[in-house]
Write a protein that holds these residues in place. Structure first.
Motif, mmCIF file in Angstrom:
data_model
loop_
_atom_site.group_PDB
_atom_site.id
_atom_site.type_symbol
_atom_site.label_atom_id
_atom_site.label_comp_id
_atom_site.label_asym_id
_atom_site.label_seq_id
_atom_site.Cartn_x
_atom_site.Cartn_y
_atom_site.Cartn_z
ATOM 1 N N ILE A 70 0.831 -1.213 0.000
ATOM 2 C CA ILE A 70 0.000 0.000 0.000
ATOM 3 C C ILE A 70 0.861 1.257 0.000
ATOM 4 N N PHE A 71 2.025 1.193 0.683
ATOM 5 C CA PHE A 71 2.882 2.371 0.817
ATOM 6 C C PHE A 71 3.655 2.721 -0.463
ATOM 7 N N ARG A 72 3.718 1.824 -1.398
ATOM 8 C CA ARG A 72 4.554 2.060 -2.581
ATOM 9 C C ARG A 72 4.138 3.350 -3.292
ATOM 10 N N GLU A 73 5.143 4.133 -3.683
ATOM 11 C CA GLU A 73 4.976 5.404 -4.402
ATOM 12 C C GLU A 73 4.377 6.509 -3.540
ATOM 13 N N ALA A 74 4.271 6.288 -2.220
ATOM 14 C CA ALA A 74 3.809 7.353 -1.335
ATOM 15 C C ALA A 74 4.943 8.326 -1.052
ATOM 16 N N ASP A 75 4.598 9.594 -0.944
ATOM 17 C CA ASP A 75 5.581 10.610 -0.578
ATOM 18 C C ASP A 75 5.743 10.726 0.935
ATOM 19 N N ALA A 76 4.712 10.357 1.658
ATOM 20 C CA ALA A 76 4.776 10.405 3.123
ATOM 21 C C ALA A 76 3.759 9.437 3.700
ATOM 22 N N VAL A 77 4.097 8.874 4.856
ATOM 23 C CA VAL A 77 3.180 8.058 5.639
ATOM 24 C C VAL A 77 2.999 8.732 6.995
ATOM 25 N N ILE A 78 1.749 8.952 7.380
ATOM 26 C CA ILE A 78 1.433 9.486 8.706
ATOM 27 C C ILE A 78 0.874 8.336 9.537
ATOM 28 N N HIS A 79 1.563 7.975 10.608
ATOM 29 C CA HIS A 79 1.141 6.843 11.445
ATOM 30 C C HIS A 79 0.452 7.359 12.704
ATOM 31 N N LEU A 80 -0.870 7.149 12.768
ATOM 32 C CA LEU A 80 -1.673 7.629 13.900
ATOM 33 C C LEU A 80 -2.310 6.502 14.701
ATOM 34 N N ALA A 81 -2.250 5.276 14.206
ATOM 35 C CA ALA A 81 -2.985 4.174 14.839
ATOM 36 C C ALA A 81 -2.505 3.947 16.271
ATOM 37 N N VAL A 96 -0.198 -3.898 19.664
ATOM 38 C CA VAL A 96 -0.739 -3.015 18.628
ATOM 39 C C VAL A 96 0.034 -1.706 18.574
ATOM 40 N N ASN A 97 0.312 -1.118 19.732
ATOM 41 C CA ASN A 97 0.858 0.226 19.768
ATOM 42 C C ASN A 97 2.369 0.281 19.508
ATOM 43 N N VAL A 98 3.101 -0.619 20.119
ATOM 44 C CA VAL A 98 4.558 -0.590 19.978
ATOM 45 C C VAL A 98 5.003 -1.472 18.809
ATOM 46 N N GLU A 99 4.588 -2.742 18.827
ATOM 47 C CA GLU A 99 4.954 -3.622 17.719
ATOM 48 C C GLU A 99 4.301 -3.146 16.421
ATOM 49 N N GLY A 100 3.092 -2.603 16.507
ATOM 50 C CA GLY A 100 2.440 -2.068 15.319
ATOM 51 C C GLY A 100 3.245 -0.932 14.701
ATOM 52 N N THR A 101 3.806 -0.051 15.549
ATOM 53 C CA THR A 101 4.664 1.021 15.030
ATOM 54 C C THR A 101 5.898 0.448 14.356
ATOM 55 N N ARG A 102 6.463 -0.583 14.962
ATOM 56 C CA ARG A 102 7.650 -1.204 14.361
ATOM 57 C C ARG A 102 7.326 -1.759 12.969
ATOM 58 N N ARG A 103 6.170 -2.383 12.837
ATOM 59 C CA ARG A 103 5.782 -2.942 11.545
ATOM 60 C C ARG A 103 5.574 -1.846 10.501
ATOM 61 N N VAL A 104 4.993 -0.728 10.923
ATOM 62 C CA VAL A 104 4.809 0.391 9.999
ATOM 63 C C VAL A 104 6.162 0.907 9.522
ATOM 64 N N THR A 105 7.124 1.029 10.436
ATOM 65 C CA THR A 105 8.450 1.515 10.033
ATOM 66 C C THR A 105 9.107 0.552 9.051
ATOM 67 N N GLU A 106 8.960 -0.744 9.272
ATOM 68 C CA GLU A 106 9.552 -1.728 8.360
ATOM 69 C C GLU A 106 8.925 -1.627 6.973
ATOM 70 N N ALA A 107 7.621 -1.392 6.941
ATOM 71 C CA ALA A 107 6.944 -1.255 5.647
ATOM 72 C C ALA A 107 7.360 0.036 4.949
ATOM 73 N N VAL A 108 7.548 1.112 5.707
ATOM 74 C CA VAL A 108 8.016 2.371 5.130
ATOM 75 C C VAL A 108 9.372 2.165 4.464
ATOM 76 N N ALA A 109 10.270 1.478 5.167
ATOM 77 C CA ALA A 109 11.591 1.212 4.597
ATOM 78 C C ALA A 109 11.489 0.302 3.377
ATOM 79 N N GLY A 110 10.656 -0.732 3.479
ATOM 80 C CA GLY A 110 10.522 -1.674 2.376
ATOM 81 C C GLY A 110 9.942 -1.054 1.125
ATOM 82 N N ALA A 111 9.049 -0.075 1.312
ATOM 83 C CA ALA A 111 8.408 0.574 0.165
ATOM 84 C C ALA A 111 9.212 1.766 -0.350
ATOM 85 N N GLY A 112 10.265 2.133 0.371
ATOM 86 C CA GLY A 112 11.072 3.267 -0.062
ATOM 87 C C GLY A 112 10.403 4.611 0.127
ATOM 88 N N VAL A 113 9.542 4.748 1.149
ATOM 89 C CA VAL A 113 8.881 6.028 1.426
ATOM 90 C C VAL A 113 9.910 6.980 2.044
#
Length: 551
Positions: A70-81, A96-113
């Motif tokens: 989902i993150f591919r080609e995004a210019d920015a990701v705002i993580h509020l969950a 959800v709160n801590v591990e969920g943030t970690r997963r979001v960061t990994e996806a940001v890196a993987g998608a090249g955001v």
């Protein structure tokens, strides 16, 4: 500019979408939530939506893979969950709160955001000793330690989230990471959500509509910083445009002390009580299930530093447009009215007022097409071949069953929040509750008595039924979901029969037949959803080698 918002349906998420829609540079918005909102309503309209469980009942591999795509080609990701409740499921909240943030960061890196903006909090900060000693404690900038307050699970997890971001910044210096640390965030649309998460039904704020308190009891030394949600949304939009690293305090310029709170909540009369006296009372009320918020929230409110918002003003070009006092006043007025918004987290307290009446041509003078209750005894002008007493009893019996079913499905949704079928159960709860309220209004419109003692008995019986252990004493039985789903499936199937019966006699009762055609279709879809939940439960409930509460 394409911006993805994770957790786009809550208090901050809704305001952030509003701000992004008003930002010309943002041309594409993608919303992510576990449960999706009504997408024909602002600000959820004109967004691309995805339902993703970032950590409650998903594996890290699946969640990261889905988010990365989902993150591919995004210019920015705002993580509020962020999951506020349930307080008693500590491991779930941290996952959800801590591990969920970690997963979001990994996806940001993987998608090249190139840019990640994260909702941190004033709760990230360590205790400020000046709060206990100074009547006028100093404002602290973003360099103040952010290691949390040990007695607050929210603060502990916010500090842990900051550590996840520290590690991510060290590992990925090419990605700009912006952290916003807002104060208490208020808006009218979040009124029912905030009451549900922190005050509960045991604190009926709506009674303030009839009159103010004689005096407001406030912990001595309490000082609060708040911000209107729309100002928070504008801060997130500014952060996306400026793309600056580091943390930014976000709060209004005024500070709410005991007198300011009393001026807003009652007649300005305030009674100061030591926090040490209030804390045990709050802890006891929470343990008894009377108040959702635990004592850690009080500890955090009394100990976090007062924030200096200068950096956000100077570097983001952000300015608060609403004072903290006005934001709180707006929230309180909206709480009294039961206000909310059509998204799952923000559903209004009077969420069932949206039910459409089925009255087409009132059957008699006792029927009230406007939805108000008719005099007990009902219509005197029904067709001679219909027996008024039997129809009244039939509808009342179904209302009794619907009351028990509504209680059961709402409890199931709350109990199984950490399963992959939570979103299905929560959606069912909304639909079944709406059907119950539709039937209640219909009985009123036709001028029949509801027989409330029957609904009270159903309510009590359903709660007594919760005491069965299903083979387990301390932990949840894996059989519970299976049995509960089978009971719900039987009840919903019975509701199909009700709508079919009313469809058959709609003309004689002066009802709109098409309404019941739609209800029959909707209820069949509920049965399909229950079948999906049952399939999940039956594949796990009777086995020792598969987890019932994990995918």
């Amino acid at each position: 500019m394409k911006v993805v918002v994770v957790g786009a349906t809550g208090n901050a998420g809704t305001a952030t979408l509003r701000a992004l829609h008003q930002t010309p540079e943002v041309t594409e918005i993608v919303g992510i939530a576990r449960r999706l909102p009504e997408q024909d309503v602002e600000p959820y309209r004109d967004c691309e939506w995805h339902s993703v469980d970032i950590a409650a009942a998903s594996t890290a591999e699946d969640a990261v893979a889905e988010l990365t795509e989902i993150f591919r080609e995004a210019d920015a990701v705002i993580h509020l969950a962020w999951l506020i409740q349930p307080n008693d499921q500590r491991e779930l909240l941290r996952r959800v709160n801590v591990e969920g943030t970690r997963r979001v960061t990994e996806a940001v890196a993987g998608a090249g955001v190139p840019h990640l903006v994260v909702a941190c909090s004033v709760g990230s900060y360590s205790p400020d000793e000046a709060r206990a000693t100074d009547e006028d404690p100093p404002l602290r900038d973003e360099s103040f330690p952010a290691e949390g307050i040990d007695s607050s699970h929210y603060s502990v997890d916010k500090a842990a989230q900051e550590k996840v971001l520290d590690d991510f910044v060290a590992a990925h210096p090419e990605i700009v990471v912006t952290r916003l640390r807002p104060g208490l965030t208020f808006q009218a649309d979040a009124a029912s959500e905030i009451q549900r998460y922190f005050l509960g039904d045991a604190m009926p704020v709506q009674l303030l509509k009839a009159g103010r308190l004689p005096a407001l009891t406030v912990p001595k030394g309490l000082l609060l910083q708040a911000v209107h949600a729309d100002d928070v949304g504008r801060a997130y939009a500014a952060a996306v445009l400026k793309r600056l690293p580091g943390a930014f305090n976000v709060c209004a310029d005024d500070i709410l002390g005991p007198q300011e709170l009393a001026d807003i909540v009652d007649h300005g009369r305030v009674m100061l009580v030591p926090a040490g006296v209030i804390r045990p009372a709050l802890a006891a009320a929470h343990k008894a299930g009377l108040v959702p918020a635990d004592a850690g929230w009080l500890d955090m409110g009394m100990q976090v530093p007062l924030m200096d918002n200068t950096r956000a003003k100077e570097e983001l070009g952000w300015q608060p447009q609403v004072t903290a006092a006005d934001a709180l006043r707006e929230l309180l007025d909206a709480m009294i009215e039961g206000h909310g918004h059509p998204s799952p987290p923000m559903v209004p307290r009077k969420k069932d007022d949206r039910i459409v009446s089925a009255i087409h041509e009132p059957a008699g003078v006792g029927a009230h097409a406007g939805g108000g209750a008719a005099p007990e005894g009902g219509s005197e002008e029904l067709p001679e071949d219909l027996t008024k007493d039997l129809i009244s009893l039939y509808l009342s019996d179904h209302l009794t069953g619907a009351t028990a079913g509504t209680n059961r499905i709402e409890r199931m949704a709350a109990d199984f929040v950490d399963t992959p079928v939570y979103a299905d159960l929560a959606g069912l709860a909304e639909g079944i509750r709406a059907n119950r309220e539709f039937l209640r209004n219909l009985i009123d419109d036709l001028g029949f008595a509801r027989r409330p003692y029957r609904q009270a008995a159903a309510w009590a019986a359903e709660r007594v039924g919760r005491l069965k252990l299903n083979g387990r004493v301390i932990e949840r039985s894996p059989m519970t979901m299976l049995l509960e789903t089978e009971l719900m499936r039987s009840g919903v199937q019975g509701q199909v029969g009700l709508w079919e019966t009313l469809h058959e006699h709609a003309g004689e009762l002066g009802l709109d037949r098409e309404v019941f055609s739609r209800l029959i279709e909707d209820t069949h879809r509920m049965l399909e959803t229950l079948e999906k939940v049952h399939a999940y439960a039956r594949s796990r409930a009777l086995r020792d080698d598969r987890e019932t509460f994990w995918d």
